[in-house]
Design an enzyme around this catalytic site. Structure first.
Site, PDB file in Angstrom:
ATOM      1  N   ASP A  93       0.828  -1.202   0.000  1.00  0.00           N
ATOM      2  CA  ASP A  93       0.000   0.000   0.000  1.00  0.00           C
ATOM      3  C   ASP A  93       0.865   1.257   0.000  1.00  0.00           C
ATOM      4  O   ASP A  93       1.466   1.596   1.020  1.00  0.00           O
ATOM      5  CB  ASP A  93      -0.888  -0.049   1.253  1.00  0.00           C
ATOM      6  CG  ASP A  93      -1.778   1.168   1.396  1.00  0.00           C
ATOM      7  OD1 ASP A  93      -1.990   1.875   0.396  1.00  0.00           O
ATOM      8  OD2 ASP A  93      -2.269   1.399   2.526  1.00  0.00           O
ATOM      9  N   ASP A 138      -1.796   5.771  -5.111  1.00  0.00           N
ATOM     10  CA  ASP A 138      -2.102   4.877  -3.991  1.00  0.00           C
ATOM     11  C   ASP A 138      -2.465   3.472  -4.475  1.00  0.00           C
ATOM     12  O   ASP A 138      -3.589   3.222  -4.910  1.00  0.00           O
ATOM     13  CB  ASP A 138      -3.261   5.482  -3.185  1.00  0.00           C
ATOM     14  CG  ASP A 138      -3.541   4.710  -1.903  1.00  0.00           C
ATOM     15  OD1 ASP A 138      -2.946   3.635  -1.693  1.00  0.00           O
ATOM     16  OD2 ASP A 138      -4.371   5.179  -1.114  1.00  0.00           O
TER      17      ASP A 138
END
Ligand SMILES: *[C@@H]1O[C@H](CO)[C@@H](O)[C@H](O)[C@H]1NC(C)=O
Ligand SMILES: *[C@@H]1O[C@H](CO)[C@@H](O)[C@H](O)[C@H]1NC(C)=O
Ligand SMILES: *[C@@H]1O[C@H](CO)[C@@H](O)[C@H](O)[C@H]1NC(C)=O
Ligand SMILES: *[C@@H]1O[C@H](CO)[C@@H](O)[C@H](O)[C@H]1NC(C)=O
Ligand SMILES: *[C@@H]1O[C@H](CO)[C@@H](O)[C@H](O)[C@H]1NC(C)=O
Ligand SMILES: *[C@@H]1O[C@H](CO)[C@@H](O)[C@H](O)[C@H]1NC(C)=O
Length: 419
Positions: free
Chosen positions: A122, A306
């Site tokens: 992430d 992201d």
């Protein structure tokens, strides 16, 4: 499940350039591929990339993502303020609605002897979170970290608590242990062993055991170096960058994966998230009218790249502007206030193009269409949602279309066309 690209085994490319210090791990230049499983909150029918019979959106999964990411951004914004003493310039007065997909899932090993975990890689957070062996039933279905079974584990005698909406939290104790990722070892890496998992992390809606943050230290909720910073300070790598596409490689760039002359680099605006200015986001006009400009250079749109988010997320006003003239476009309140659908057969004519560093990168129909709203609906969920803020969160809907390089050493993001 169909053997389409959305369920294929994909890999993330991690390209690390080893340091000049003695290579204790892998010989320089040796590429190591780490297989990644890819999740997606939608079931799809098969079809060619641009003529896809849409499957059905997985509403339960998408709603869980929406909850989880709302909280990720509020807790990492708070961490930025606590780590640096000033509020993050993009931090909203209250938590924005965000969305999170379990997209880039791979395996890491922790401790001695190694205990294996699947984690979401992430880039929108910076901490390593795993379920603890002492976790309650909220961790059921996940592998658990047992520090007592690792000779390299040490308790930091510190608890942590990550806030995740609705008053639920992932909380537990901080440890340090050795973490093996793609052939490189982060010695004495700080990790959080959760004794309780919030709803958004519970199986089966969360498809991995834990989360491995690839953002900058400034948004570490633990206030501790993230895994890649540990690799750098261990001199495992002297210069580091990792690339995201269809595979994970350590120690070399897989230049065969992308068109090298299309690669553009954009400097990170502020070291916290992988935040860069976006030159533009446009879509074609309908009925041969001029293109619809949602973001441009003058508006100095900030984009957070992201990998832990599925959609492209922006403010309600921007989303409204995007869909305003599309007949049949509507929000789907049951999935969250910012989620939109349009007639499935109009998706191909309203695909976004995102520009970075002077290069335009189109989004394909197959990545922009998240599937039908329901069995009998002729509307499909689209990959650009409101509910956020004026900045843009650029998730997998875009990242699947490009090769992305996260260059920590030079504090920049690179994008290239896939080969
Ligand atoms: C944590 O506490 C244990 C037991 O009191 C102690 O041996 C250890 O050194 C402490 N670790 C840290 C990092 O303070
Ligand atoms: C890791 O921590 C242990 C104590 O838990 C210490 O003995 C060791 O020297 C540390 N290693 C490095 C590389 O910092
Ligand atoms: C590679 O990218 C360059 C620059 O965008 C472009 O001119 C060229 O046509 C691309 N090559 C291929 C094979 O797509
Ligand atoms: C495009 O044409 C259709 C049908 O003629 C019409 O309903 C629609 O309003 C037009 N849209 C725009 C943006 O002009
Ligand atoms: C660029 O964005 C600004 C601010 O949103 C807007 O005022 C301006 O009209 C836009 N320019 C173009 C060419 O669309
Ligand atoms: C879809 O339509 C069929 C037949 O009209 C009906 O039996 C079914 O309940 C509908 N499903 C949904 C989810 O509305």
């Amino acid at each position: 499940m169909h053997p389409t690209v959305s369920f294929a085994t994909l890999l993330v490319a991690l390209i690390l350039f080893p340091s000049l210090s003695p290579a204790k791990l892998e010989p320089r230049g040796t590429a190591i591929r780490v297989p990644l499983k890819r999740g997606w909150p939608v079931t799809r029918s098969s079809g060619s990339a641009d003529n896809l019979t849409p499957g059905l959106v997985n509403g339960r999964c998408l709603r869980a993502h929406l909850q989880r990411t709302a909280n990720k951004y509020s807790s990492t914004f708070a961490a930025y303020q606590s780590n640096t003493g000033s509020p993050h310039p993009l931090a909203p007065p209250s938590a924005p609605l965000q969305e999170n997909g379990d997209i880039w899932i791979g395996t890491i090993s922790v401790g001695t002897p190694p205990q294996d975990f699947t984690v979401v890689f992430d880039t929108g957070s910076s901490d390593l979170l795993l379920p603890s062996v002492t976790c309650d039933s909220s961790c059921d279905g996940h592998s658990r970290y047992d520090p007592s079974q690792s000779s390299t584990s040490a308790s930091l005698n510190k608890t942590f608590s990550l806030s995740y909406g609705g008053g639920s939290t992932a909380a537990g104790e901080l440890y340090s242990d050795d973490v093996l990722i793609g052939g490189y070892e982060a010695i004495n890496q700080t990790l959080g062993a959760a004794t309780t998992y919030s709803a958004g992390f519970q199986a089966p809606t969360f498809g991995a055991d834990g989360l491995l943050g690839l953002g900058f230290p400034q948004i570490s909720v633990y206030g501790q170096p993230p895994v890649f910073q540990t690799l750098i300070s261990d001199n495992a790598v002297s210069e580091s960058l990792f690339g995201v596409a269809f595979e994970l490689m350590v120690g070399a760039a897989d230049t065969g994966m992308y068109n090298q002359s299309s690669m553009v680099f954009v400097s990170v605006s502020l070291q916290a998230y992988w935040q860069i200015p976006m030159d533009g986001l446009t879509r074609p006009g309908l009925n041969n009218s001029g293109e619809v400009v949602i973001a441009n250079k003058t508006s100095y749109a900030q984009a957070i790249i992201d990998t832990g988010t599925t959609l492209i997320i922006t403010s309600d006003a921007n989303a409204q502007k995007y869909y305003a003239d599309v007949p049949g476009a509507e929000v789907v309140p049951s999935l969250g206030s910012g989620v939109w659908s349009v007639p499935c057969d109009s998706i191909a004519s309203i695909l976004p193009t995102l520009s970075f560093g002077g290069h335009a990168f189109p989004v394909s129909t197959s990545t922009f269409n998240l599937g039908k709203v329901s069995d009998n609906s002729t509307n499909c969920i689209t990959g650009l949602a409101g509910g956020g803020s004026d900045y843009w969160v650029i998730g997998d809907v875009f990242l699947q279309n490009v090769y992305t390089v996260f260059d920590i050493g030079n504090s920049r993001v690179g994008f290239a066309e896939l080969a």
